[in-house]
Design an enzyme around this catalytic site. Structure first.
Site, PDB file in Angstrom:
ATOM      1  N   ARG A  88      55.326  17.853 -18.372  1.00 54.59           N
ATOM      2  CA  ARG A  88      53.903  17.491 -18.396  1.00 54.59           C
ATOM      3  C   ARG A  88      53.722  16.036 -18.817  1.00 54.59           C
ATOM      4  O   ARG A  88      52.862  15.325 -18.293  1.00 54.59           O
ATOM      5  CB  ARG A  88      53.135  18.437 -19.323  1.00 54.59           C
ATOM      6  CG  ARG A  88      51.630  18.293 -19.197  1.00 54.59           C
ATOM      7  CD  ARG A  88      50.898  19.386 -19.949  1.00 54.59           C
ATOM      8  NE  ARG A  88      51.129  19.296 -21.382  1.00 54.59           N
ATOM      9  CZ  ARG A  88      50.737  20.212 -22.265  1.00 54.59           C
ATOM     10  NH1 ARG A  88      50.104  21.302 -21.857  1.00 54.59           N
ATOM     11  NH2 ARG A  88      50.979  20.064 -23.546  1.00 54.59           N
ATOM     12  N   LYS A 191      47.477  14.524 -20.233  1.00 55.55           N
ATOM     13  CA  LYS A 191      47.232  14.361 -21.673  1.00 55.55           C
ATOM     14  C   LYS A 191      47.262  12.861 -21.977  1.00 55.55           C
ATOM     15  O   LYS A 191      48.217  12.360 -22.558  1.00 55.55           O
ATOM     16  CB  LYS A 191      48.309  15.132 -22.459  1.00 55.55           C
ATOM     17  CG  LYS A 191      47.718  16.107 -23.487  1.00 55.55           C
ATOM     18  CD  LYS A 191      48.773  16.984 -24.108  1.00 55.55           C
ATOM     19  CE  LYS A 191      48.303  17.580 -25.410  1.00 55.55           C
ATOM     20  NZ  LYS A 191      47.257  18.598 -25.295  1.00 55.55           N
ATOM     21  N   GLU A 227      37.085  23.911 -19.642  1.00 47.59           N
ATOM     22  CA  GLU A 227      37.876  24.292 -20.822  1.00 47.59           C
ATOM     23  C   GLU A 227      37.172  23.811 -22.074  1.00 47.59           C
ATOM     24  O   GLU A 227      36.094  23.222 -22.019  1.00 47.59           O
ATOM     25  CB  GLU A 227      39.297  23.725 -20.731  1.00 47.59           C
ATOM     26  CG  GLU A 227      39.382  22.209 -20.726  1.00 47.59           C
ATOM     27  CD  GLU A 227      40.828  21.698 -20.822  1.00 47.59           C
ATOM     28  OE1 GLU A 227      41.656  22.308 -21.494  1.00 47.59           O
ATOM     29  OE2 GLU A 227      41.097  20.650 -20.207  1.00 47.59           O
TER      30      GLU A 227
END
Ligand code: PLP
Length: 346
Positions: A88, A191, A227
């Protein structure tokens, strides 16, 4: 003899650690220059020296990760699915033009930084763990907008306390009307630091109104659940675990793990759009991420409407079972049948 009995531990009040920063003995740093990453340097200094023209400072060329390390019931030190974090991080790097960090460098950094700070890995049974924070930044001097030509990859660990000191208790969330987290083709699925700076105003607004967490809807139509600020949404409807499908949410490793556990428990799993109106149909709802694993949510408020879940201040049975199973796999109290634990030999 249990290995942990012979291991030296820092004399911290393990049961009362906050989810915050505690200085440890070492962090590890790798530098990228002229097309390649250097070897890792373990350093005791918790400060970094940067050129004032570094692009991470001006243009937010920064991304990060978060994962945990545990001491298991039988005294092993393990991290949870670190290769997923390495992958990720590379997806984030690619999106903001930071060079790839080979997975073996990520794992080596993790092993070295944990080994060097082994005495800060909280003992089994305290509910505490070591939170690992990897980050990558553009550091070469540059003033005009463009990618840096030098980078740093840094990893540190900090012991963190159990998230739930007063038990596994639900919170209420505010679905924000006036703030978006991520554009449909933006960087919501990465992120990257800029997402979280952009989220501060919304989360502070909600905190002032008494909501510990915020929910974001899709920013194109404000019709579907995306989210929470730093965690994914999951809802339980009958025998089904439902979680949103969206291009602008961060693919949570906790959520992925919970969907697999849910299937083990005989639940159906659906990853699809969830309209805000459908919230009324869920018996349980939760916010899921590495820090807390699951934060049960008992209420979501949006435009004067209130959606409630579970029974008040009690977490529902399905989320409780999911939480117990995942945390027990992490501490070796339940079989790691999916091969999620990566042991770090101290
Ligand atoms: C980190 C993060 C999550 C949770 O991901 P995990 O891999 O489960 O820790 C969810 N949403 C956002 C926005 C995040 O930054």
């Amino acid at each position: 003899m249990n290995k942990s009995d012979t291991r030296q531990k820092a004399g911290l009040d393990w049961g009362n650690l906050p989810f915050g920063y505690v200085k440890t003995d070492y962090n590890i740093r790798y530098f990228y220059k002229d097309g390649s990453w250097s070897g890792g340097q373990l350093v005791g200094d918790e400060m970094i020296s940067l050129n004032i023209a570094a692009p991470c400072l001006h243009y937010g060329q920064e991304c990060f990760e978060g994962l945990k390390v545990f001491e298991t019931v039988d005294g092993r030190i393990v991290s949870f699915r670190p290769t997923e974090n390495a992958r990720r991080l590379n997806r984030s790097c690619e999106r903001i033009y930071i060079p790839r960090i080979p997975e073996q460098i990520f794992i080596e950094a993790l092993e070295k930084v944990v080994k060097a700070n082994a005495k800060y890995v909280p003992p089994f049974g305290t509910g505490a763990s070591m939170y690992i924070r990897p980050l990558a930044i553009g550091i070469g001097a540059r003033v005009g907008l463009g990618p840096a030509d030098e980078y740093a990859f840094i990893m540190f660990g900090t012991p963190v306390g159990p998230y739930y000191k007063g038990g596994f208790t639900p919170v209420k969330a505010l679905a924000l009307e006036d703030f978006d987290r991520a554009a449909p083709q933006g960087v919501g699925d990465c992120k990257v630091g800029g997402n979280y700076a952009a989220g501060l105003a919304g989360s502070q607004y909600a905190k002032k109104k008494g909501y510990p967490i915020v929910m974001y809807l899709d920013s194109a139509e404000k019709k579907y659940v995306d989210e929470f600020g730093t965690s994914n949404f999951i809802g339980i409807k009958g025998n089904t675990y439902v979680t949103p499908k969206s291009n602008s949410i961060l693919p949570s490793i906790t959520n992925d793990s919970l969907t697999i556990i849910a299937k083990d428990m005989g639940l159906k799993v659906e990853r699809r759009q969830i309209s805000i109106d459908e919230l009324g149909d869920f018996s349980e709802a939760g916010a899921v991420g590495t820090a807390a694993v699951i934060t049960p949510v008992n209420q979501v408020d949006y435009r004067g409407r209130s959606f409630t879940f579970g029974n008040g201040d009690q977490a529902g049975p399905v989320l409780t079972e999911l939480y117990n199973r995942l945390t027990k796999i992490q501490t070796g109290e339940m079989e790691d049948k999916h091969g999620w634990l990566h042991e770090i030999k101290i």
